[in-house]
Design an enzyme around this catalytic site. Sequence first.
Site, PDB file in Angstrom:
ATOM      1  N   ASP A   1       0.866  -1.165   0.000  1.00 55.28           N
ATOM      2  CA  ASP A   1       0.000   0.000   0.000  1.00 55.28           C
ATOM      3  C   ASP A   1       0.912   1.227   0.000  1.00 55.28           C
ATOM      4  OD1 ASP A   1       0.949   0.299   2.612  1.00 55.28           O
ATOM      5  OD2 ASP A   1      -1.044   0.325   3.530  1.00 55.28           O
TER       6      ASP A   1
ATOM      7  N   CYS B   1       3.245  -3.040   4.170  1.00 52.88           N
ATOM      8  CA  CYS B   1       2.396  -1.901   4.533  1.00 52.88           C
ATOM      9  C   CYS B   1       2.925  -1.325   5.837  1.00 52.88           C
ATOM     10  CB  CYS B   1       0.912  -2.258   4.589  1.00 52.88           C
ATOM     11  SG  CYS B   1       0.322  -3.151   6.025  1.00 52.88           S
ATOM     12  N   GLY B   2       2.247  -0.360   6.395  1.00 50.18           N
ATOM     13  CA  GLY B   2       2.746   0.306   7.597  1.00 50.18           C
ATOM     14  C   GLY B   2       2.955  -0.656   8.743  1.00 50.18           C
TER      15      GLY B   2
ATOM     16  N   HIS C   1       8.309 -23.794   9.895  1.00 54.02           N
ATOM     17  CA  HIS C   1       7.224 -24.435  10.634  1.00 54.02           C
ATOM     18  C   HIS C   1       5.846 -24.274  10.004  1.00 54.02           C
ATOM     19  CE1 HIS C   1       9.659 -24.305  14.659  1.00 54.02           C
ATOM     20  NE2 HIS C   1      10.304 -24.931  13.679  1.00 54.02           N
TER      21      HIS C   1
ATOM     22  N   ARG D   1       6.798   0.694   8.757  1.00 57.16           N
ATOM     23  CA  ARG D   1       6.926   1.792   9.728  1.00 57.16           C
ATOM     24  C   ARG D   1       7.705   1.404  10.978  1.00 57.16           C
ATOM     25  NH1 ARG D   1       0.757   3.849   8.983  1.00 57.16           N
ATOM     26  NH2 ARG D   1       1.153   5.179   7.181  1.00 57.16           N
TER      27      ARG D   1
END
Length: 144
Positions: free
Chosen positions: A10, A67-68, A100, A111
């Site tokens: 994103d 994404c963040g 696993h 972020r």
Amino acid sequence: MSNRIAIGSDHAGFEYKQMLGQWLRDNGYDVQDFGTHSPASVDYPDFVHPLASAITRGEFERGILVCGSANGVCITANKHQGIRAAIAWEEELATLARQHNDANIICIPARFISEETARGIVSQFLNTAFEGGRHQTRVDKISC
């Protein structure tokens, strides 16, 4: 493992996606970018669903989503049958997700980690084999 990798993000993960995509290309991988293609605000499912679908169709063995927080992309990817997406914020988590859980998508929280850590996570994800055995029994019980 194939050298074909699907990657997507994103807006919050755009810069890391770009960096990781170039790093992968520089290391001999064939990278398919599913977007987004700018840092402008977008809805992450618009990019996650096509990437996850391509993996379920067998076009790619593995994918990378950024994404963040990595939560939204991971939740969305795991809606697809046969997808085992895992969030990793350090290399050991990526290793364990492969060993696993036979994770086929790694989700990176841009972020919260450095670019160096992101590259290390991707490296572990791509270079760690699934152990099978008792873990295969567990993975087989994931689908309902």
